[in-house]
Design an enzyme around this catalytic site. Structure first.
Site, mmCIF file in Angstrom:
data_model
loop_
_atom_site.group_PDB
_atom_site.id
_atom_site.type_symbol
_atom_site.label_atom_id
_atom_site.label_comp_id
_atom_site.label_asym_id
_atom_site.label_seq_id
_atom_site.Cartn_x
_atom_site.Cartn_y
_atom_site.Cartn_z
ATOM 1 C CB ALA A 25 -3.076 31.165 37.496
ATOM 2 N N GLY A 27 1.330 34.057 35.294
ATOM 3 C CA GLY A 27 1.070 35.366 34.687
ATOM 4 C C GLY A 27 2.412 36.039 34.378
ATOM 5 N N GLY A 28 2.167 37.209 33.874
ATOM 6 C CA GLY A 28 3.489 37.896 33.470
ATOM 7 C C GLY A 28 4.502 38.230 34.478
ATOM 8 C CG MET A 29 4.271 41.115 36.630
ATOM 9 S SD MET A 29 3.688 42.530 37.693
ATOM 10 C CE MET A 29 1.946 42.185 37.758
ATOM 11 C CB THR A 31 3.984 31.112 38.970
ATOM 12 O OG1 THR A 31 4.484 31.189 37.916
ATOM 13 C CG2 THR A 31 3.131 29.555 38.857
ATOM 14 C CE LYS A 47 -0.055 37.386 43.108
ATOM 15 N NZ LYS A 47 -0.767 36.959 41.846
ATOM 16 C CG ASP A 141 -3.410 45.312 36.862
ATOM 17 O OD1 ASP A 141 -2.812 44.097 36.600
ATOM 18 O OD2 ASP A 141 -4.066 45.432 35.779
#
Length: 654
Positions: A25, A27-29, A31, A47, A141
């Site tokens: 996946a 994301g904004g911050m 991968t 990550k 979050d």
């Protein structure tokens, strides 16, 4: 050989240990990738932070500190952090790989969950978050994207039996710290953000409780409580409005679920449970209330049998708060039953007598020996089966098509399980690229062999973007991994400016990822407007156009119009053109035309006869008929006329 052009990290070796296998996946911050820990031979998740974040020293420092803190969290419902490092300047985390899907994926498939399922998921979420709270860590979050639903223990398909794991502890805090520039930027997902984060930016364990309450609301209703056109509008609704009860959107939900959501999402943090552990206790009680209500409502088909008391401590360890310790001190431990060798002497004596009789008889000794031999054979056969007999070498399935691989695996006593495919420039589509376990490895008979099929060369068709604006066309091309390029613009009378007129290559052409697509955009209508020149003399029309800074091209065409008259033009009147553009005039070529003679001040009778002699039709306009003198004429003298054309003379008496 498989070629991946979309992500150059695939196949990379991090720190000489972690081999990147696939992307999970983005994301904004960061991968997330799957990788193989080649030292411990296990699959892990990695990550890797995006380049934009990696250039912020404050973020990198806080990210490293938070990674150390999260790595100390040991709990079955927390995604474990194994390692931390840096690859080509990009910080990364090595984490536990959870085979399953996110809560977001589950809600997208099922829309909403039953109250029992929702509370079962929430219990495990809160159990994980409570561990972080006890360690002084706030998640910040909590949302469905950070909740992983792993495969249920024992292969159960029931959601209530699944293992739930919470990820990304501390990552949002590191981002928030690096973005703390006094601008009041809100670092949280607005659909789940607590009011105090919006107003002051300060988070504590009660902020996570609020977010968990919103997640429970979404699991029960299939939606979040607030929406809006802008993220800031959604965020301020958390400050200004109370979260509505879930039963307003899904009638029939148990009242206890409304109470749970209301308690967790109070706008005043002081009115919420103090932390995830306190909320977990309330969720467990609510779940027991719902189960008890369901049991009372269910008709009993068999007599009730008491099999023992169910206590909260009977829950699995990952769904239970830790023992409070001091509260249980002084409680007497259950007494253990003592056994005495002389408690049943008759049974012992009977066993001794039987053994003595067997040994004292030749037939008995033979039977005892045979029994021992049989027992030894059973042990040997069982040991061989457990150690060697139940294993079989995995067949070679790479290079086979899907049907052949399934058939060969089934023939060898295995089940083929197909993983997500990969693109390959070399291997044909639907051909096996990889298998796990590899060919020849000893595995238990009947187990699964994971196969990765080739998706063939990665190709994407140029989408139909003609008529779309540049911005929308860029979105469509990026979605299929193609690179948009602006070509030379063109003026258009019908297509608005910044709109795609044409593409090169044409729509439907198959291209590789990263290939360029040239977009021809409209520049809107040209600055000059072509006047209507049809019916004018070619000389007048030329003068008009050249006065506008346009070029003129003349073509002749035979017609019954007067010689030299403009009968067509290209482009047509009203069209937009640029200075210097050529306008083509089609001019009548008529050999029977001639200039209108001048009969002004002639006697009307003489003028009529003269014109009729030139094969013109003459109409006399005057009260006195042909008497008098010609004072006006139509067409005017010198105008080109054709034979047979009707002309008018106007006569007046002097």
């Amino acid at each position: 050989m498989d070629t991946q052009v979309a992500d150059n990290l695939l196949g990379s070796l991090l720190d000489g240990r972690y081999r990147i296998r696939g992307r999970v996946a983005r994301g904004g911050m960061a991968t997330v990738y799957t990788a193989t820990d080649e030292r411990l031979e296990r699959t892990v998740a990695i990550k890797i932070i995006h380049t934009g974040r990696a250039t912020d020293p404050q973020f990198v420092e806080r990210f490293t500190d938070e990674a150390k803190t999260v790595a100390r969290l040991t709990h079955p419902n927390v995604v474990a952090v194994y390692d931390q490092g840096n690859h080509n300047g990009l910080p990364y985390l090595v984490m536990e790989y959870v085979r399953g899907r996110t809560l977001r994926d589950l809600l997208a498939e099922r829309r909403r969950l039953s109250p029992i399922e929702a509370l079962a998921v929430l219990e495990q979420m809160l159990s994980a978050i409570a561990t972080a709270h006890r360690a002084g860590l706030v998640h910040r979050d909590v949302k469905p994207e950070n909740v992983l639903i792993a495969e249920a223990p024992g292969g159960s398909a029931e959601l209530v039996d699944a293992v739930v794991k919470v990820a990304d502890f501390g990552l949002a805090r590191a981002v928030a710290a690096s973005a703390d520039d006094g601008s009041g930027q809100l670092m949280a997902t607005v659909a789940y953000v607590a009011p105090e984060l919006v107003t002051s930016g300060v988070a504590d364990p009660r902020s996570d409780v609020y977010a968990a309450g919103i997640v429970l609301f979404e699991m029960l209703t299939g939606r979040v409580p607030y929406d809006g056109d802008r993220p800031v509008d959604i965020a301020w609704q958390h400050v200004d409005r109370d979260v509505p009860p879930p039963s307003r959107f899904v009638p029939g939900l148990p009242p206890v679920t409304d109470d749970l959501v209301a308690r967790a999402t109070r706008r005043d943090p002081a009115l919420r449970p103090t932390d995830a552990g306190a909320m977990l206790a309330e969720v467990q009680q609510a779940r027991e209330v719902i189960i008890a209500a369901a049991a009372r409502a269910r008709p009993s088909a068999q007599p009730t049998m008491v099999v023992g008391q169910v206590r909260p401590s009977d829950r699995p360890s990952w769904a239970r708060l830790p023992s409070p310790g001091p509260a249980t001190r002084g409680r007497p431990a259950p007494q253990q039953q003592q056994q005495y060798p002389d408690e049943d002497p008759t049974l012992v004596e009977r066993a001794r007598d039987a053994y003595a009789r067997v040994k004292g008889s030749p037939r008995g000794r033979m039977a005892l020996t045979a029994s021992l031999v049989v027992l030894a054979l059973l042990v040997l056969v069982g040991g061989w089966w457990l150690g060697f007999g139940r294993y079989e070498a995995a067949p070679k399935l790479t290079g086979l098509d899907r049907a052949s691989a399934e058939a060969l695996a089934r023939k060898a006593g295995f089940t083929a399980h197909f993983e997500q495919g990969r693109f390959s420039e070399e291997i044909a589509k639907d051909t096996v690229l990889e298998q796990n376990p590899p060919p020849g490895e000893k595995v238990v008979k009947g187990s699964d062999i994971d196969l990765t099929l080739s998706l063939g060369p990665e190709r994407y068709q140029v989408p139909d973007i003609v008529g779309k604006t540049w911005e929308l066309a860029v979105v469509d091309l990026s979605a299929v991994k193609l690179q948009p390029v602006k070509g030379a613009g063109q003026y258009s009378d019908t297509v608005p400016a910044n709109t795609v007129i044409a593409v090169q290559p044409t729509v439907g052409t198959e291209l590789k990822p990263g290939d360029k697509v040239t977009l021809i955009l409209s520049k809107g209508k040209a600055p000059l407007t072509v006047p209507n020149l049809v019916g004018q003399d070619q000389g007048v029309a030329r003068t008009t156009l050249e006065g506008m800074g346009l070029k003129v091209a003349i073509t002749f065409q035979k017609s019954d119009k007067p010689n030299g008259q403009v009968i067509a033009q290209d482009p047509v009147d009203g069209s937009g053109v640029e200075k210097g553009q050529t306008i083509t005039l089609t001019v009548s070529e008529n050999q029977t035309s001639f200039a209108m003679p001048d009969v002004m001040n002639w006697g009307c009778g003489d003028a009529k006869r003269q014109l009729e002699s030139m094969n013109l039709g003459v109409q006399v306009d005057g009260q006195m008929g042909e008497s008098g003198w010609v004072r006006d004429m139509d067409p005017k003298p010198g105008t080109m006329v054709n034979q047979g054309q009707q002309v008018v003379i106007r006569c007046r008496v002097v």
